[in-house]
Design an enzyme around this catalytic site. Structure first.
Site, PDB file in Angstrom:
ATOM      1  N   LYS A  73       0.835  -1.204   0.000  1.00  0.00           N
ATOM      2  CA  LYS A  73       0.000   0.000   0.000  1.00  0.00           C
ATOM      3  C   LYS A  73       0.870   1.254   0.000  1.00  0.00           C
ATOM      4  CE  LYS A  73      -3.509   2.077   3.102  1.00  0.00           C
ATOM      5  NZ  LYS A  73      -4.235   1.835   4.367  1.00  0.00           N
ATOM      6  N   SER A 149      -8.844   2.783   4.284  1.00  0.00           N
ATOM      7  CA  SER A 149      -7.984   3.407   3.291  1.00  0.00           C
ATOM      8  C   SER A 149      -7.239   2.420   2.399  1.00  0.00           C
ATOM      9  CB  SER A 149      -6.971   4.318   3.992  1.00  0.00           C
ATOM     10  OG  SER A 149      -6.141   3.589   4.887  1.00  0.00           O
ATOM     11  N   SER A 173      -9.168   0.418   8.451  1.00  0.00           N
ATOM     12  CA  SER A 173      -8.729   0.484   7.058  1.00  0.00           C
ATOM     13  C   SER A 173      -8.255  -0.824   6.451  1.00  0.00           C
ATOM     14  CB  SER A 173      -7.623   1.542   6.906  1.00  0.00           C
ATOM     15  OG  SER A 173      -8.157   2.828   7.081  1.00  0.00           O
TER      16      SER A 173
END
Length: 477
Positions: A73, A149, A173
């Site tokens: 990520k 996220s 997230s």
């Protein structure tokens, strides 16, 4: 991946060990699928093809995932020499000067890191949309969010690019994107998985790293090879009694499970989420567990305020660092509107409020421990989301109505942040789909250090009600 989308990472690694496929062939397939998914879902921020091929040429270590393609990520997982923007224009062009400890462990497990997935600016919202990279779309319905996220990670895994991807969780997230896209998402206990270097904590310890995955065993195996104290860490989660993978394979005893259907801020599940909760309760009963409706009494106002204060103080610090780097004040060309509001608030918060925030989080952990003790509960169950994945734009960091945005974001996944605030582990499992075909995950939470129990119940549920054959409309595997 083309023709291999039905395989999890463990199965792909087994094929590599048996020489049924090579790491290079797997990488080629992943890159092809990633480009196809990128066109429809916009789930990658960068590709690292050259460094991935170099990994293979240099010789991969023997591990449980040797030769399996993997993505990290664009938030909190640095690869030396590669971009790391945290989804923010203020960090466009930033190149990492070292590898994260977690990345080192992922590579030691044999994973081949070929790409980086999208994140909203600093993970500040629960939908992956940013001014820097645009909107990331849900493969089950491209008009809806893939969560945040870690929404880039969830979109690429759910669409069949790769079987698992790195994700991080500071307020839901990992679990929220997993719930939005039909995946497994475990948030580990605080201190379980490396965050640095140099900083071994983020968001005052609320944030942690792990993955989203299509299978429970992949999630458990990855945790087996990445957990443990990192250099400079100030605390460590209680060590497991055995391997996390062995917990997946072990049938749990009959458990007592509390069904928590009112979040700390008073939010309740809507019709879709309640249907998923009811179906999960029925399944648990059929598996021999005792389930009853009960929930802790927590100060939702203090916890919500505390989350705002914590994030705002963090963003003010980030803005000050960028201003010093640029030699000018930061503004709307650097940060998105919601982020700027956080920054403004963070510069006004009295230091005493941070102490009150930390105290509120610790008191919530104490209250939850008392609740579990008094009811003799092993686990707590809640919907990961209060409603199905919302349409893109609703949770953007550039909302048309700030007041409505506050209502929408505080109600979307209202049960998730408290597990970060307490430091406890929690896992979202793909146990419900709406009549419109959207996933809506269910979440199990356990006491600090009890990931083994979560994996045990997750493995049992996966065997009883498998989800591996479900495919979204956007499928590139």
């Amino acid at each position: 991946m083309k023709g291999l989308g039905d395989k999890d990472a463990s199965a792909l690694a087994s094929m590599v060990r048996k020489k049924e496929i090579s790491p290079t062939e797997l990488l080629d397939l992943a890159l092809e699928s990633a480009q196809e998914a990128q066109g429809e879902l916009n789930c990658f921020s960068s590709f690292f093809e050259d460094s991935a091929r170099k990994q293979i040429r240099d010789g991969l270590p023997e591990g449980p995932f040797t030769g399996v393609p993997f993505a990290v990520k664009d938030l909190g997982a640095r690869l030396k020499g590669q971009p790391i923007t945290s989804g923010s224009r203020a960090f466009k062009g930033t190149i990492a000067d070292m590898d994260a400890e977690l990345v080192k462990r992922q590579r030691e497990a044999g994973l081949v890191i070929f790409g980086q997935t999208t994140s909203p600016e600093f993970g500040l919202t629960t939908s992956t949309e940013s001014a820097l990279y645009g909107k990331t779309r849900n493969p089950w319905n491209t008009e809806h969010t893939s969560g945040g996220s870690s929404g880039g990670a969830s979109a690429c895994v759910a669409s069949g690019v790769i079987p698992m991807a790195h994700a991080s969780d500071g307020g839901g997230s990992i679990r929220i994107p997993a719930a939005c896209t039909g995946l497994v998402g475990l948030k580990p206990s605080r201190g379980r998985v490396p965050m640095g270097p140099p900083l071994s904590e983020n968001w005052f310890g609320l944030s942690t790293n792990h993955c989203v995955a299509r299978s429970v065993r992949d999630s458990a195996t990855l945790l087996d090879v990445t957990h443990g104290q990192e250099p400079g860490a100030r605390y460590i989660a209680p060590p497991p009694e055995g391997s996390f993978l062995s917990a997946v394979e072990r049938e749990p005893d009959a458990l007592k499970i509390a069904v928590w259907n009112t979040a700390p801020n008073g939010v309740k599940p809507d019709k879709d989420a309640q249907a998923g909760l009811d179906a999960t309760v029925k399944l648990l009963g059929a598996l021999g567990h005792h389930v009853e409706e009960a929930g802790p009494v927590l100060d939702g106002e203090a916890l919500g305020k505390g989350m705002m204060i914590m994030v705002s103080s963090f963003m003010a610090s980030v803005a000050d660092e960028r201003a010093a780097h640029f030699g000018r004040p930061v503004g709307e060309e650097d940060f998105e509107p919601v982020s700027l509001r956080f920054i403004e608030l963070g510069r006004q918060i009295p230091m005493s409020e941070l102490v009150k925030t930390n105290n509120a989080f610790m008191e919530a952990a104490w209250q939850m421990e008392r609740f579990m003790d008094e009811g003799d509960y092993d686990l707590i169950l809640a919907p990961t989301l209060s409603r199905a994945p919302v349409k893109l734009g609703v949770l953007s960091l550039d909302p048309p109505d700030f007041d409505q945005y506050g209502v929408d974001i505080s109600s979307f996944a209202a049960w998730c942040p408290v597990f970060n605030q307490m430091g406890w582990p929690a896992i979202s499992l793909p146990l419900h789909w709406t009549d419109d075909g959207l996933p809506l995950g269910m979440m199990f939470g356990a006491r600090l250090g009890k990931e083994e129990l979560l994996y045990s119940i997750a493995g049992q549920i996966e065997r009883a009600q498998p989800w591996a054959d479900r495919r979204p409309p956007v499928w590139v595997g």
